[in-house]
Motif scaffolding. Sequence first.
Motif, PDB file in Angstrom:
ATOM      1  N   UNK A  39      51.409  22.120  59.402  1.00 50.67           N
ATOM      2  CA  UNK A  39      50.656  23.075  59.159  1.00 50.67           C
ATOM      3  C   UNK A  39      49.431  23.307  60.328  1.00 50.67           C
ATOM      4  N   UNK A  40      49.312  24.299  60.747  1.00 49.39           N
ATOM      5  CA  UNK A  40      48.071  24.578  61.743  1.00 49.39           C
ATOM      6  C   UNK A  40      46.982  25.160  60.984  1.00 49.39           C
ATOM      7  N   UNK A  41      47.276  26.335  60.721  1.00 54.67           N
ATOM      8  CA  UNK A  41      46.234  27.079  59.860  1.00 54.67           C
ATOM      9  C   UNK A  41      46.826  27.897  58.901  1.00 54.67           C
ATOM     10  N   UNK A  42      45.867  28.942  58.382  1.00 50.11           N
ATOM     11  CA  UNK A  42      46.653  29.960  57.182  1.00 50.11           C
ATOM     12  C   UNK A  42      47.784  30.643  57.673  1.00 50.11           C
ATOM     13  N   UNK A  43      47.438  31.138  58.844  1.00 46.95           N
ATOM     14  CA  UNK A  43      48.742  32.206  59.333  1.00 46.95           C
ATOM     15  C   UNK A  43      49.660  31.752  60.556  1.00 46.95           C
ATOM     16  N   UNK A  44      49.540  30.145  60.710  1.00 45.79           N
ATOM     17  CA  UNK A  44      50.562  29.655  61.699  1.00 45.79           C
ATOM     18  C   UNK A  44      50.971  28.290  61.103  1.00 45.79           C
ATOM     19  N   UNK A  45      52.341  28.223  61.313  1.00 44.43           N
ATOM     20  CA  UNK A  45      52.936  27.004  60.918  1.00 44.43           C
ATOM     21  C   UNK A  45      54.004  26.449  61.942  1.00 44.43           C
ATOM     22  N   UNK A  46      54.305  25.122  62.097  1.00 40.25           N
ATOM     23  CA  UNK A  46      55.375  24.638  63.012  1.00 40.25           C
ATOM     24  C   UNK A  46      56.608  24.432  61.993  1.00 40.25           C
ATOM     25  N   UNK A  47      57.513  24.995  62.270  1.00 38.62           N
ATOM     26  CA  UNK A  47      58.792  24.540  61.511  1.00 38.62           C
ATOM     27  C   UNK A  47      59.920  23.897  62.406  1.00 38.62           C
ATOM     28  N   UNK A  48      60.998  23.339  61.803  1.00 40.82           N
ATOM     29  CA  UNK A  48      62.176  22.959  62.462  1.00 40.82           C
ATOM     30  C   UNK A  48      63.267  23.704  62.254  1.00 40.82           C
ATOM     31  N   UNK A  49      63.950  24.445  63.390  1.00 38.90           N
ATOM     32  CA  UNK A  49      65.054  25.301  63.332  1.00 38.90           C
ATOM     33  C   UNK A  49      66.207  24.565  64.065  1.00 38.90           C
ATOM     34  N   UNK A  50      67.223  24.412  63.480  1.00 42.67           N
ATOM     35  CA  UNK A  50      68.316  23.834  64.297  1.00 42.67           C
ATOM     36  C   UNK A  50      68.001  22.625  64.809  1.00 42.67           C
ATOM     37  N   UNK A  51      67.012  21.835  64.239  1.00 42.27           N
ATOM     38  CA  UNK A  51      66.587  20.507  64.649  1.00 42.27           C
ATOM     39  C   UNK A  51      65.549  20.697  65.976  1.00 42.27           C
ATOM     40  N   UNK A  52      65.017  21.922  66.185  1.00 43.20           N
ATOM     41  CA  UNK A  52      64.215  22.026  67.420  1.00 43.20           C
ATOM     42  C   UNK A  52      62.968  22.686  66.728  1.00 43.20           C
ATOM     43  N   UNK A  53      61.810  22.191  67.141  1.00 48.05           N
ATOM     44  CA  UNK A  53      60.281  22.549  66.509  1.00 48.05           C
ATOM     45  C   UNK A  53      60.017  24.060  67.063  1.00 48.05           C
ATOM     46  N   UNK A  54      59.625  24.630  66.032  1.00 47.32           N
ATOM     47  CA  UNK A  54      59.245  26.154  66.530  1.00 47.32           C
ATOM     48  C   UNK A  54      58.034  26.732  65.977  1.00 47.32           C
ATOM     49  N   UNK A  55      57.097  26.929  66.512  1.00 49.41           N
ATOM     50  CA  UNK A  55      55.716  27.448  66.011  1.00 49.41           C
ATOM     51  C   UNK A  55      55.688  28.913  65.651  1.00 49.41           C
ATOM     52  N   UNK A  56      55.622  29.288  64.323  1.00 57.29           N
ATOM     53  CA  UNK A  56      55.765  30.562  63.793  1.00 57.29           C
ATOM     54  C   UNK A  56      54.189  31.231  63.518  1.00 57.29           C
ATOM     55  N   UNK A  57      54.001  32.492  64.079  1.00 60.22           N
ATOM     56  CA  UNK A  57      52.814  33.195  63.566  1.00 60.22           C
ATOM     57  C   UNK A  57      53.134  34.251  62.852  1.00 60.22           C
ATOM     58  N   UNK A  58      52.612  34.220  61.558  1.00 63.47           N
ATOM     59  CA  UNK A  58      52.957  35.440  60.748  1.00 63.47           C
ATOM     60  C   UNK A  58      52.678  36.403  61.218  1.00 63.47           C
ATOM     61  N   UNK A  59      53.700  37.608  60.947  1.00 59.54           N
ATOM     62  CA  UNK A  59      53.446  38.928  61.394  1.00 59.54           C
ATOM     63  C   UNK A  59      52.642  39.580  60.344  1.00 59.54           C
ATOM     64  N   UNK A  60      51.723  40.625  60.930  1.00 59.08           N
ATOM     65  CA  UNK A  60      50.941  41.692  60.286  1.00 59.08           C
ATOM     66  C   UNK A  60      49.757  41.098  59.291  1.00 59.08           C
ATOM     67  N   UNK A  61      49.522  39.798  59.437  1.00 56.28           N
ATOM     68  CA  UNK A  61      48.541  39.319  58.687  1.00 56.28           C
ATOM     69  C   UNK A  61      47.580  38.312  59.637  1.00 56.28           C
ATOM     70  N   UNK A  62      45.958  38.236  59.331  1.00 56.13           N
ATOM     71  CA  UNK A  62      45.318  37.402  60.113  1.00 56.13           C
ATOM     72  C   UNK A  62      44.556  36.810  58.798  1.00 56.13           C
ATOM     73  N   UNK A  63      44.393  35.341  59.102  1.00 59.88           N
ATOM     74  CA  UNK A  63      43.530  34.548  58.492  1.00 59.88           C
ATOM     75  C   UNK A  63      42.215  34.210  58.898  1.00 59.88           C
ATOM     76  N   UNK A  64      40.965  33.968  58.302  1.00 63.75           N
ATOM     77  CA  UNK A  64      39.885  33.395  58.952  1.00 63.75           C
ATOM     78  C   UNK A  64      40.317  32.234  59.870  1.00 63.75           C
ATOM     79  N   UNK A  65      39.500  31.912  60.838  1.00 63.12           N
ATOM     80  CA  UNK A  65      39.679  30.719  61.611  1.00 63.12           C
ATOM     81  C   UNK A  65      39.050  29.498  60.931  1.00 63.12           C
ATOM     82  N   UNK A  66      39.863  28.284  61.496  1.00 58.94           N
ATOM     83  CA  UNK A  66      39.219  27.027  61.179  1.00 58.94           C
ATOM     84  C   UNK A  66      38.955  26.134  62.370  1.00 58.94           C
TER      85      UNK A  66
END
Length: 245
Positions: free
Chosen positions: A43-70
Amino acid sequence: MLSNWMKNFVLIFSITFLLTGCTALTDSDQNKNGMLPAEVFKNIDGDTVTVKVRGKEETIRLLLVDTPETQHPRLGVQPFGPEASDFAKEILYPGRKVEIEPGINYGRDKYGRLLAYIYVDGKMFNERLLEEGLARVAYVYPPNTKYVDVFYDIQDEAKKKEKGIWSIENYSTDEGFQADKAAQSGYKTGIEGGEAACRGKIKGNMNSMIYHVPEGSYYNSDIKEIEWFCTEKEAKEAGYRKAKR
């Protein structure tokens, strides 16, 4: 015969294809439901997370939402940022199987993060953040507006119930989160626990996934991306390992 310039061009093109073309995500990576099977890495924060797809790390930024910063270098920790981050950690914990619905044409933001919707057990996590009042509808840019009307309806319900960010008058706006409004209301970041309350305790290096204790040799070293924990147990549960010194 090919000129030297053309030969160099072909060589550079071939290398670029081998380095990028073979790893790019395509429709062929999707399952029968049109989703990308993935596993949460960190996990990075509320709206960003790193996942593994096909064994490769991919950082996901959630579409259409924004959470407060940490962790923002200028904005710091914003009200309900820790709560959003903790909620994400509870649902999107390392090792959890998820499904990714990429945005149109696998679009990315300026940081190279894949723009997408994330599903856990068939439920969209973007929607859950809105339901809990831990995110606002934001960054609405065509062509990625598929669920925007549904998102606004969910947000309106959270507003009526004054949940989360909507419990502070004029805090969440179209321009972002207004921390001064939260301060005027008497809200104090970290009052309900979360990452903010643990600052100065266990320091996690999000790049190396190593955590440092206050008495450690590298505790005060310059770490770009920090995740704070109150206990070593919490750090280990989040997938971190202890520094050797």
